[in-house]
Every structure is written in C-alpha cells, then in structure tokens.
Design a protein around this motif. Sequence first.
Motif, short mmCIF file in Angstrom:
data_model
loop_
_atom_site.label_atom_id
_atom_site.label_comp_id
_atom_site.label_asym_id
_atom_site.label_seq_id
_atom_site.Cartn_x
_atom_site.Cartn_y
_atom_site.Cartn_z
N ALA A 52 54.65 36.07 29.35
CA ALA A 52 54.84 36.43 30.77
C ALA A 52 54.28 37.81 31.06
CB ALA A 52 56.33 36.37 31.12
N ALA A 53 54.46 38.74 30.12
CA ALA A 53 53.91 40.09 30.30
C ALA A 53 52.38 40.05 30.36
CB ALA A 53 54.38 41.00 29.18
N GLY A 54 51.77 39.28 29.45
CA GLY A 54 50.31 39.14 29.47
C GLY A 54 49.83 38.48 30.75
N HIS A 55 50.58 37.49 31.22
CA HIS A 55 50.27 36.80 32.47
C HIS A 55 50.26 37.78 33.64
CE1 HIS A 55 50.18 32.75 34.45
NE2 HIS A 55 50.58 33.47 35.50
N LEU A 56 51.29 38.62 33.71
CA LEU A 56 51.38 39.59 34.80
C LEU A 56 50.30 40.66 34.70
CD1 LEU A 56 55.23 40.09 35.16
CD2 LEU A 56 53.69 38.86 36.70
N GLN A 57 49.91 41.02 33.50
CA GLN A 57 48.83 41.99 33.34
C GLN A 57 47.52 41.46 33.94
OE1 GLN A 57 48.61 42.94 29.18
NE2 GLN A 57 50.42 44.26 29.23
N LEU A 58 47.25 40.18 33.70
CA LEU A 58 46.05 39.56 34.28
C LEU A 58 46.11 39.59 35.80
CD1 LEU A 58 45.67 36.41 31.99
CD2 LEU A 58 44.19 38.42 32.01
N VAL A 59 47.29 39.23 36.34
CA VAL A 59 47.45 39.18 37.81
C VAL A 59 47.32 40.56 38.41
CG1 VAL A 59 49.07 38.65 39.67
CG2 VAL A 59 48.85 37.09 37.72
N GLY A 61 45.96 43.35 37.18
CA GLY A 61 44.61 43.91 37.03
C GLY A 61 43.63 43.33 38.02
N SER A 62 43.68 42.01 38.21
CA SER A 62 42.75 41.36 39.14
C SER A 62 43.06 41.70 40.59
CB SER A 62 42.78 39.84 38.94
OG SER A 62 44.07 39.32 39.23
N ILE A 63 44.35 41.78 40.94
CA ILE A 63 44.73 42.06 42.32
C ILE A 63 44.36 43.48 42.72
CG2 ILE A 63 46.76 42.48 43.78
CD1 ILE A 63 45.88 39.62 43.80
N VAL A 64 44.54 44.42 41.81
CA VAL A 64 44.16 45.81 42.11
C VAL A 64 42.67 45.89 42.43
CG1 VAL A 64 43.88 48.11 41.12
CG2 VAL A 64 46.04 46.89 40.83
N CYS A 65 41.86 45.25 41.61
CA CYS A 65 40.40 45.27 41.84
C CYS A 65 40.04 44.55 43.14
CB CYS A 65 39.67 44.62 40.67
SG CYS A 65 39.84 45.51 39.10
N SER A 66 40.67 43.40 43.38
CA SER A 66 40.40 42.65 44.61
C SER A 66 40.80 43.46 45.83
CB SER A 66 41.18 41.32 44.62
OG SER A 66 40.76 40.47 43.60
N ALA A 67 41.96 44.11 45.76
CA ALA A 67 42.46 44.87 46.91
C ALA A 67 41.54 46.04 47.24
CB ALA A 67 43.87 45.38 46.63
N VAL A 68 41.09 46.75 46.22
CA VAL A 68 40.20 47.90 46.46
C VAL A 68 38.93 47.45 47.16
CG1 VAL A 68 38.77 49.64 45.34
CG2 VAL A 68 41.12 49.30 44.58
N GLY A 115 38.79 35.30 26.08
CA GLY A 115 39.82 36.31 26.25
C GLY A 115 40.14 36.58 27.71
N ALA A 116 40.57 37.79 27.99
CA ALA A 116 41.07 38.13 29.32
C ALA A 116 39.96 38.29 30.36
CB ALA A 116 41.90 39.41 29.25
N MET A 117 38.79 38.76 29.95
CA MET A 117 37.77 39.14 30.93
C MET A 117 37.32 38.00 31.84
SD MET A 117 36.23 41.54 32.36
CE MET A 117 36.68 42.84 31.23
N PRO A 118 36.97 36.81 31.33
CA PRO A 118 36.58 35.75 32.25
C PRO A 118 37.70 35.35 33.20
CG PRO A 118 36.75 34.92 30.00
CD PRO A 118 36.83 36.39 29.92
N THR A 119 38.94 35.42 32.74
CA THR A 119 40.08 35.12 33.61
C THR A 119 40.21 36.17 34.70
OG1 THR A 119 41.19 34.17 31.69
CG2 THR A 119 42.53 34.56 33.65
N ASN A 184 47.29 34.10 42.64
CA ASN A 184 46.80 34.45 41.31
C ASN A 184 47.84 34.23 40.22
OD1 ASN A 184 44.36 35.08 42.37
ND2 ASN A 184 44.34 37.23 41.79
N ILE A 185 49.12 34.33 40.56
CA ILE A 185 50.16 34.03 39.55
C ILE A 185 50.04 32.58 39.10
CG2 ILE A 185 52.64 33.73 39.20
CD1 ILE A 185 53.07 36.20 40.96
N GLY A 186 49.80 31.69 40.05
CA GLY A 186 49.63 30.28 39.69
C GLY A 186 48.29 30.02 39.02
N THR A 187 47.23 30.62 39.54
CA THR A 187 45.88 30.36 39.02
C THR A 187 45.69 30.94 37.63
OG1 THR A 187 45.06 30.48 41.30
CG2 THR A 187 43.42 30.55 39.56
N ALA A 188 46.42 32.00 37.29
CA ALA A 188 46.24 32.67 35.99
C ALA A 188 46.56 31.75 34.82
CB ALA A 188 47.11 33.92 35.92
N THR A 189 47.26 30.66 35.06
CA THR A 189 47.59 29.74 33.96
C THR A 189 46.34 29.15 33.31
OG1 THR A 189 47.88 27.94 35.56
CG2 THR A 189 49.86 29.13 34.88
#
Length: 249
Positions: A52-59, A61-68, A115-119, A184-189
């Motif tokens: 769950a922690a890894g899942h949230l890290q992906l979400v 990280g991606s949301i911060v970049c998207s928001a900016v 790994g994490a980057m394509p996600t 993104n929480i759902g899509t990160a799966t």
Amino acid sequence: MKLVVANLFRVAALALLLILLFRTEWLSFMLVPLTSNNAPAVYTQNSLASLAAGHLQLVIGSIVCSAVLAVIGGIFVTRESGADFLPLSRAVANAGQTFPPVAVLALAVPATGFGAMPTLIALFLYGLLPIFENTVAGLKQVSPQVLDAADGMGMNGTQRLFRVELPLALPLILEGLKVATVINIGTATIGSTVAAKGLGEVIIAGLISDNTAFILQGGLIVGLMAVLIYDAMGLVEGVITRRIGLRAA
C-alpha cells in the motif's frame, strides 16, 4: 445528524482499512469461503502495508508532476499570449486519458525498463486532464469586474494572478486534483504487470491462482484508500477555502 453519520462512516472505513493492512487474519472467517482447494485465504507473499505504501508513492509522485504541468499549462492558455494554444493543450491532455494505460506501459518499458518508471509515466498522463480542465475553468470563471477592480488597484499581471485569480480558482483546481488522485489510485494497480510495487500484485496473484480472497483483499484496500483520501482532500479543501474567505465557516 449527517455529520455524525459521516464521521461514523470515516471511522468504520479507516478501521477496516487498518485491519486489512495489518491484521488481515482477523477476517479469515470471511475470506476462507472464497478460496478453493485449501488455498490460503490471506495474502502473505508480501506485506500488504508495504504494498500500500508503494502504491501511494506511485500515486503521489505522478499527481505532483501532473499538477505542476497542468496548472502551469492552464495558467498559460488563459493568458492573452497563450490563448491560441488552448485547443492544442486540451488535445494533449485529452490524449493522456484516451490512450490506454496498458499501451503506455508497453511503450515505456523498452525505454525505461521494468519497475516504477513506466507506471509513473502512465499515471502522469492520466492525471493531466482533470487538473488542466479545472484550472482553465476556474481561471475563466473569475468575474471581469473583479479583474477590473484588481487592475484599478494598480496590480500588475503577476500580482493579479496570484492574489486574485488563483485564489478564486482554487476550489475548482482542488476538485480536479481530487478526481485525478482517485483515478490514479485505481489505475496504479496495473503497475504490478511491469514489476512496480503496488496493490495490483495482490489482485494479479488472485487472478492467476483463481483466488477470490486475494482479489477481494487487494480491491477492498484500493477502494477504501480512494474513498478515504478523497474525503480527506475534501476536508483540506474546505479548510483552505474558508481561510481565504471563499466559503462560510
């Protein structure tokens, strides 16, 4: 009464999430009937809390970049100098939503590896549209009379943007941020298909072994996280908008 019910729901949802993450064995009596051939009812190949922690890290990280990028893009296309780029920017943001995330993963893996980057790339693209559109809508809905008043007070363009336009657009921007986060929480799966650490690992393990108990565990955790995080962001939004005087206390 509504507030009491809402608070009870929050407490119950949080309690269930914590049990699923740290004491899943307490729910074994409900999960065992969902298994067959003496398969395990509780996923133990990896820590659910760690996943769950890894899942949230992906979400996050991606949301911060998207928001900016989305907020900067929304500001740019609502300025006179960037208005001509609105259709192109909107098309790019829409492409992020319409392009299947699985296809993004397939294209990104050869360039970035597993790994994490394509996600992160797939989630970044998926998060752009809601934030961009809400930023544009929020900035465009600011009353011309308010802008004229700001000009009359001697504000330059930058001052007017940060002191008037963005604060007034903030509720819509935050709403777009909430929607993008839940998506993104759902899509990160899907990230688990390319070895990214996340709760998709539990769901995929259940699908491969035909273990409905695993699928339910992963799905419930993802769903509860989405609901609770959306609710928490709504509470934060209320506090922020009240502080800047956009909502009654």
